[in-house]
Scaffold this motif. Structure first.
Motif, PDB file in Angstrom:
ATOM      1  N   ALA A  21     108.858  39.428  99.851  1.00 26.42           N
ATOM      2  CA  ALA A  21     109.043  40.564  98.942  1.00 26.42           C
ATOM      3  C   ALA A  21     108.777  40.159  97.489  1.00 26.42           C
ATOM      4  O   ALA A  21     108.152  40.899  96.728  1.00 26.42           O
ATOM      5  N   GLU A  68     110.624  44.831 106.836  1.00 28.42           N
ATOM      6  CA  GLU A  68     111.910  44.149 107.028  1.00 28.42           C
ATOM      7  C   GLU A  68     112.526  44.493 108.390  1.00 28.42           C
ATOM      8  O   GLU A  68     113.159  43.665 109.032  1.00 28.42           O
ATOM      9  N   GLN A  69     112.308  45.729 108.845  1.00 21.69           N
ATOM     10  CA  GLN A  69     112.886  46.177 110.118  1.00 21.69           C
ATOM     11  C   GLN A  69     112.070  45.718 111.330  1.00 21.69           C
ATOM     12  O   GLN A  69     112.434  46.014 112.470  1.00 21.69           O
ATOM     13  N   ARG A 116     106.453  52.725 112.264  1.00 25.64           N
ATOM     14  CA  ARG A 116     107.659  53.124 111.519  1.00 25.64           C
ATOM     15  C   ARG A 116     107.328  54.088 110.377  1.00 25.64           C
ATOM     16  O   ARG A 116     108.208  54.770 109.868  1.00 25.64           O
ATOM     17  N   LEU A 133     108.059  48.191 102.490  1.00 22.80           N
ATOM     18  CA  LEU A 133     108.855  46.962 102.560  1.00 22.80           C
ATOM     19  C   LEU A 133     110.007  47.094 103.554  1.00 22.80           C
ATOM     20  O   LEU A 133     110.322  46.155 104.289  1.00 22.80           O
ATOM     21  N   THR A 134     110.613  48.263 103.611  1.00 24.48           N
ATOM     22  CA  THR A 134     111.701  48.494 104.578  1.00 24.48           C
ATOM     23  C   THR A 134     111.170  48.412 106.001  1.00 24.48           C
ATOM     24  O   THR A 134     111.793  47.808 106.882  1.00 24.48           O
ATOM     25  N   ALA A 135     109.996  49.021 106.237  1.00 27.94           N
ATOM     26  CA  ALA A 135     109.396  48.978 107.578  1.00 27.94           C
ATOM     27  C   ALA A 135     109.079  47.548 107.994  1.00 27.94           C
ATOM     28  O   ALA A 135     109.273  47.162 109.152  1.00 27.94           O
ATOM     29  N   LEU A 146     108.747  50.940  98.605  1.00 28.24           N
ATOM     30  CA  LEU A 146     110.015  50.695  99.292  1.00 28.24           C
ATOM     31  C   LEU A 146     109.942  51.050 100.778  1.00 28.24           C
ATOM     32  O   LEU A 146     110.482  50.330 101.629  1.00 28.24           O
ATOM     33  N   ASP A 147     109.267  52.150 101.112  1.00 26.05           N
ATOM     34  CA  ASP A 147     109.154  52.540 102.527  1.00 26.05           C
ATOM     35  C   ASP A 147     108.431  51.457 103.323  1.00 26.05           C
ATOM     36  O   ASP A 147     108.838  51.108 104.434  1.00 26.05           O
TER      37      ASP A 147
END
Length: 218
Positions: A16, A34-35, A101, A30-32, A27-28
């Motif tokens: 990141a 990370e998940q 995602r 990076l979250t995807a 953010l969407d």
């Protein structure tokens, strides 16, 4: 905390930071990422390198691109909910899982049965349910599946693969690697506007030349 969790947590944090340095702070996206635990998508002996920019070998003489490049390509695609995506070159399934995602449906194809089976298992472990993995010859796209908002190709063509263009909606985007010399491969972005196309040559990438037809043995 087990070793895989430590690798994931520290690896993602470092990734990141590197991405922010490149101006990638969606953010969407990076979250995807990370998940979608990257260690699930690399061979166990390379789990320590899951978040590195190294190419990592997988079955059938293929490889997984470094995570920085994978996320940079996903950032360029500007993925949104409701979109249909075609990926040619499934590999380990990581990019398909992340795209799943962020979008409505992902269809990803690979010529190797072994890679298709492995990617299917990897994606199932992440809980992503809207990715269809299929063994197919993707050198001409996927005729008969309608049109797509985004097409991502991870095998290099000798020239811009115009055969994909009919499978893009207006406003759709194609990212594909093109051999610009015997040694050099460059990612090219094509955006379709009505019957017009805007081409942008991006950066060098390490992809291998496309091989048509499904692989029978592997």
């Amino acid at each position: 905390m087990n070793t895989a969790r430590v690798i994931e947590k520290e690896g993602f944090a470092a990734l990141a930071l590197r991405l922010r340095g490149e101006g990638i702070n969606n953010l969407d996206l990076l979250t995807a990422v990370e998940q979608t635990p990257r260690t699930l998508f690399v061979p166990p002996q390379f789990s320590g390198d899951a978040y590195s920019s190294r190419l990592l070998p997988i079955d059938c003489g293929s490889f997984v691109e470094g995570v920085d490049l994978a996320v940079r390509l996903l950032h360029l695609l500007n993925l949104k909910s409701g979109q249909r995506v075609l990926e040619v070159g499934t590999g380990s399934g990581f990019t398909a899982a992340v795209m799943g995602r962020l979008t409505e449906r992902v269809l990803t194809v690979d010529r190797y049965k072994t890679l298709v089976a492995g990617a299917q298992q990897n994606i199932e472990k992440t809980g992503v349910r809207n990715v269809i993995v299929r063994q197919a010859d993707g050198s001409n796209g996927l005729v008969g599946e309608g049109t797509f908002d985004r097409i991502l190709v991870t095998a290099a063509f000798p020239a811009m693969p115009r055969q994909f263009v009919d499978q893009l909606v207006s406003g759709g985007m194609l990212l594909a690697p093109v051999m610009v010399s015997d040694e050099t491969c460059r990612m090219v972005k094509l955006v379709k506007t009505g019957s017009r196309f805007d081409r942008e040559d991006l950066f060098e990438v390490p992809y291998l030349p496309i091989v048509p037809h499904q692989a029978r043995a592997l």
